[in-house]
Design a protein around this motif. Structure first.
Motif, mmCIF file in Angstrom:
data_model
loop_
_atom_site.group_PDB
_atom_site.id
_atom_site.type_symbol
_atom_site.label_atom_id
_atom_site.label_comp_id
_atom_site.label_asym_id
_atom_site.label_seq_id
_atom_site.Cartn_x
_atom_site.Cartn_y
_atom_site.Cartn_z
ATOM 1 N N GLY A 75 -8.767 6.398 -7.508
ATOM 2 C CA GLY A 75 -9.446 7.048 -6.155
ATOM 3 C C GLY A 75 -10.535 7.866 -6.418
ATOM 4 O O GLY A 75 -10.820 8.092 -5.298
ATOM 5 N N ALA A 76 -10.152 9.503 -7.338
ATOM 6 C CA ALA A 76 -11.614 10.096 -7.243
ATOM 7 C C ALA A 76 -12.810 9.363 -7.321
ATOM 8 O O ALA A 76 -13.021 8.495 -8.121
ATOM 9 C CB ALA A 76 -11.334 10.898 -8.339
ATOM 10 N N SER A 77 -13.792 9.702 -6.133
ATOM 11 C CA SER A 77 -14.679 8.858 -6.127
ATOM 12 C C SER A 77 -15.811 9.424 -6.701
ATOM 13 O O SER A 77 -17.375 9.534 -7.561
ATOM 14 C CB SER A 77 -15.799 8.091 -4.857
ATOM 15 N N ALA A 78 -16.075 10.830 -7.667
ATOM 16 C CA ALA A 78 -16.728 11.490 -8.473
ATOM 17 C C ALA A 78 -15.553 11.931 -8.846
ATOM 18 O O ALA A 78 -15.500 13.293 -9.171
ATOM 19 C CB ALA A 78 -17.384 12.821 -7.722
ATOM 20 N N PRO A 79 -15.649 11.787 -9.893
ATOM 21 C CA PRO A 79 -14.485 12.733 -11.288
ATOM 22 C C PRO A 79 -14.673 13.205 -11.863
ATOM 23 O O PRO A 79 -14.307 14.176 -12.973
ATOM 24 C CB PRO A 79 -13.710 10.956 -12.029
ATOM 25 N N ASP A 80 -15.882 13.348 -11.616
ATOM 26 C CA ASP A 80 -16.836 14.326 -12.405
ATOM 27 C C ASP A 80 -17.592 15.427 -12.571
ATOM 28 O O ASP A 80 -17.905 16.079 -12.501
ATOM 29 C CB ASP A 80 -18.145 13.533 -13.254
ATOM 30 N N HIS A 81 -16.756 15.707 -11.104
ATOM 31 C CA HIS A 81 -16.892 17.086 -9.953
ATOM 32 C C HIS A 81 -15.500 17.390 -9.679
ATOM 33 O O HIS A 81 -15.092 16.786 -8.119
ATOM 34 C CB HIS A 81 -18.402 16.606 -9.045
#
Ligand code: ZN
Length: 317
Positions: free
Chosen positions: A154-160
């Motif tokens: 579910g994380a649409s920004a897994p890098d932040h």
């Protein structure tokens, strides 16, 4: 002013000076919604599900979150890529080692809820379930529930590093869990800290009530879950922290897609909290309690896998 008042001022200001946000929050009132009830397997309703037909959320539900796509796109949580209209309330978390992490609290311009916050680290750093930060946020954001979506679920920004937040009464699961009493697992922590691990509300979850920020239950469980994908919720009410982990096997169901017979669903913390966001009308009308139950089952740990986690947790504490 306290943080909640600061957020109200931020929300009101952005409704005046950011047309995109204004229009999307105004559109919430006109969205189609309906309710379903999950069955406990013995013919009794056990959990309420709110369905929301929200076409704007297709950007999240259909997002390409593969590592290649993530590394190619400009990060929408980094300041240099955000729209100039987007304003910020700063929040500071003091770590035990004396270091601090700064977060920016912003309104989500593509909301699911009438109050929908994105809370992102000021640094571009990897997404992790920083449960103590969630607890501190839940304490300071009184009335809100903090939502965490891990990488691959579910994380649409897994890098932040980021969380989301909404008001507690927006997620049916909050009140359903608060109502539980006397049916938790025994624990050696005394009556003020309690633990539940079951699927009596239609989805496998780990629910912890704690009276202190340094709750060993929550930190030990976080260690036991190390390496597993998960969503999490945390809220603070009447001097008690409520913390929920949803260990995940997969991010999207095998029938995910836009072909006939497929469903455009991407369950994350909101869906596990009881609010299903459906960008397509055919999914909004087509999903049944049985289908929702089967998605939870396919994407969550099995009862057997939850036992392994409980055993690992027993070894940690
Ligand atoms: Zn970033």
């Amino acid at each position: 002013m306290n943080l909640v008042e600061d957020i109200e001022v931020l929300h009101a200001r952005q409704m005046c000076n950011w047309p995109l946000a204004h229009d999307n929050y105004a559109a919430l009132d006109g969205l189609l919604t309906r309710e379903l009830w999950l069955d406990d397997g013995e013919g009794r309703s056990c959990a309420r599900i709110v369905m929301q037909h929200n076409p704007e959320r297709v950007r999240s539900t259909a997002a390409d979150v593969s590592p290649e796509a993530i590394s190619r796109r400009p990060c929408f949580l980094c300041k240099e890529n955000q729209p100039p209209e987007q304003e910020t309330v700063m929040w500071r978390y003091s770590q035990e080692n004396g270091l601090e992490r700064l977060y920016k609290i912003q309104i989500n311009p593509y909301p699911i809820f009438k109050r929908h916050l994105t809370i992102a680290s000021m640094q571009h750093e990897e997404q992790r379930c920083r449960y103590r930060e969630m607890m501190a946020l839940a304490h300071d954001l009184h009335g809100y529930v903090i939502m965490f979506n891990g990488e691959g679920c579910g994380a649409s920004a897994p890098d932040h590093l980021h969380f989301q937040a909404t008001l507690q009464d927006e997620l049916p699961l909050c009140a359903e869990l608060e109502a539980r009493n006397g049916d938790g697992l025994d624990s050696c922590y005394g009556s003020f800290n309690e633990l539940w691990m079951d699927n009596k509300l239609g989805r496998q979850l780990i629910y912890i009530r704690a009276h202190a920020m340094n709750s060993a239950l929550i930190s030990d469980m976080n260690i036991a879950l190390n390496g597993w994908r998960r969503n999490a919720l945390c809220w603070f009410k009447e001097d008690v922290w409520h913390f929920v982990y949803f260990p995940r096997k997969a991010g999207r169901p095998s029938c995910y897609g836009q072909e006939p017979g497929q469903y455009l669903v991407s369950p994350a913390a909101a869906e596990y909290g009881g609010v299903w966001v459906l960008p397509r009308k055919q999914d909004f009308y087509g999903l049944t309690p049985e289908l929702i139950g089967s998605f939870y089952e396919e994407l969550s740990f099995s009862a057997r896998e939850m036992e392994f986690i409980y055993n690992d947790y027993g070894r940690v504490n």
